[in-house]
Design an enzyme around this catalytic site. Structure first.
Site, short mmCIF file in Angstrom:
data_model
loop_
_atom_site.label_atom_id
_atom_site.label_comp_id
_atom_site.label_asym_id
_atom_site.label_seq_id
_atom_site.Cartn_x
_atom_site.Cartn_y
_atom_site.Cartn_z
N TYR A 92 1.05 -1.45 0.15
CA TYR A 92 -0.58 -0.22 -0.09
C TYR A 92 0.82 1.65 -0.38
O TYR A 92 1.85 1.33 0.82
CB TYR A 92 -1.61 -0.25 1.11
CG TYR A 92 -2.05 0.81 1.33
CD1 TYR A 92 -2.95 0.84 0.84
CD2 TYR A 92 -1.91 2.16 2.39
CE1 TYR A 92 -4.38 1.54 0.53
CE2 TYR A 92 -3.10 3.00 2.10
CZ TYR A 92 -4.39 2.52 0.63
OH TYR A 92 -5.21 3.57 1.11
N SER A 187 1.16 -7.35 1.71
CA SER A 187 0.45 -6.91 2.71
C SER A 187 -0.51 -6.54 1.19
O SER A 187 -1.30 -7.60 1.13
CB SER A 187 0.75 -5.47 2.50
OG SER A 187 0.22 -4.46 4.36
N GLN A 188 -0.27 -5.01 1.03
CA GLN A 188 -1.25 -5.03 -0.03
C GLN A 188 -1.60 -5.76 -1.50
O GLN A 188 -1.81 -5.88 -1.85
CB GLN A 188 -1.38 -3.53 -0.93
CG GLN A 188 -2.17 -4.32 -1.94
CD GLN A 188 -1.94 -1.98 -2.54
OE1 GLN A 188 -3.13 -0.83 -2.67
NE2 GLN A 188 -1.13 -1.64 -3.19
N ASP A 273 -0.02 -7.80 14.09
CA ASP A 273 0.08 -7.90 12.88
C ASP A 273 -1.03 -6.73 13.23
O ASP A 273 -2.16 -7.58 13.59
CB ASP A 273 0.61 -8.15 11.70
CG ASP A 273 0.16 -7.74 10.66
OD1 ASP A 273 0.00 -6.19 10.75
OD2 ASP A 273 0.31 -8.27 9.99
N HIS A 303 3.45 -5.88 11.33
CA HIS A 303 3.27 -6.22 10.59
C HIS A 303 4.76 -6.28 9.20
O HIS A 303 4.88 -7.06 7.96
CB HIS A 303 2.76 -4.79 9.20
CG HIS A 303 2.41 -4.96 8.24
ND1 HIS A 303 1.21 -5.70 7.67
CD2 HIS A 303 1.99 -4.46 7.10
CE1 HIS A 303 0.61 -5.74 6.46
NE2 HIS A 303 0.82 -4.65 6.40
#
Length: 322
Positions: A92, A187-188, A273, A303
């Site tokens: 992201y 992540s994203q 996370d 994360h």
């Protein structure tokens, strides 16, 4: 930060309450069909980077709506025959960055395609180069609520479509072996990886790390960390739209793409996370339809997950799959 989500034994059994819309498959079939009405027009322009062990091409292809999307194709310098292909999606706020930031996969003897994420690339790393020319209804700053008034307008409809087209673009290059295609991302990028894993039926391997965009109903109410917090802050102002927002998000929930996964998968989750809570990651993992799947758990990480240690895990895992 101590553990805040379910205990590990409950995570391994956790199932999301998110329900897929009845027309989920029809929605995505129509979306991809419309995108393919535009010529893929994949162009690979060699660039001089000063690197001697790899060659790099600046890539442009047509994504959602025929919009130009950028990427890098990074190949081992000595490549003469088609190589196993790794397509990577970005976290992201980041973009494709600069080629020297991403040398791992070409160094392992693979072709590496890095997709830029439309409209992003201004928060970290070496930047992005792909605009998002589509406007939308009022949204909270960020990307999570852009076009959230309807599935047809939602930002990630464009991104996920770009990602499927990125696989097609990467496979069109003569030095990539389409029959050995893996998709990865953190992540994203992990959320996009899961979506592609549910939309592209002939992948060799799928490896989402600490993935975002999974189990929206739980994520949006469990963590107050961004980017999920954008949804709550939007609804804080736009009172009474929760059902409308949840309907839109149901078309983009990684849990439903995972239920359509047809390739072996390696997931990772971090138990501290708060950005992508472990229960949301396990929701997608437990829904993953292919029997060959594994989860790496990082007990005391946030994360960042496994970081470079998980790179080693992916390298070893991919040796037996692609």
């Amino acid at each position: 930060m101590p553990w805040f989500d379910l205990p590990l034994d409950e995570l391994r059994a956790y199932r999301s309450e998110s329900a897929a819309p009845e027309d989920f498959d029809a929605f995505w079939s129509k979306t991809l069909q419309e995108a393919r009405e535009h010529d893929l027009d994949a162009r690979f322009e060699p660039v001089e980077t000063g690197l001697s062990t790899v060659t790099v091409s600046d890539v442009t292809f047509s994504g959602y709506g025929g919009h130009p999307v950028k990427g890098w194709l990074i190949l081992p310098a000595a490549a003469e025959e088609p190589l196993p292909l790794v397509v990577e999606f970005i976290g992201y706020g980041g973009g494709r960055g600069l080629p020297h930031e991403r040398l791992l996969w070409a160094s392992s003897g693979r072709a590496h395609f890095v997709m830029d994420t439309r409209g992003q690339g201004s928060a970290w790393g070496g930047g992005g180069a792909t605009a998002d020319p589509v406007g939308g209804a009022p949204s909270f700053p960020g990307f999570m609520t852009r076009g959230i008034d309807a599935p047809e307008n939602y930002y990630y409809r464009r991104v996920f479509t770009d990602a499927v087209r990125a696989v097609e673009a990467a496979r069109s290059h003569p030095l990539t072996d389409a029959s050995r295609t893996s998709v990865i991302g953190a992540s994203q990028g992990g959320g996009i990886t899961i979506a592609v894993g549910g939309l592209v039926p002939d992948l060799t391997a799928v490896a989402p790390d600490v993935p975002f965009l999974c189990d929206f109903p739980r994520a949006a109410t469990l963590t107050d960390r961004h980017p999920y917090r954008e949804i709550a802050l939007y609804l804080k102002t736009h009172r009474g739209r929760s059902a409308e927002v949840q309907r839109t998000l149901s078309y983009f929930d990684g849990v439903h793409f995972a239920a359509r996964g047809t390739a072996p998968a390696l997931f990772s989750a971090a138990l501290e996370d708060q950005t992508c809570p472990p229960s949301t990651v396990f929701a997608a993992f437990n829904a993953w339809a292919h029997d060959d799947k594994a989860m790496e758990v990082y007990d005391f990480n946030d994360h960042e997950g496994g970081g470079p240690f998980h790179d080693v895990a992916k390298l070893n895992w991919l040796r037996s799959h692609a």
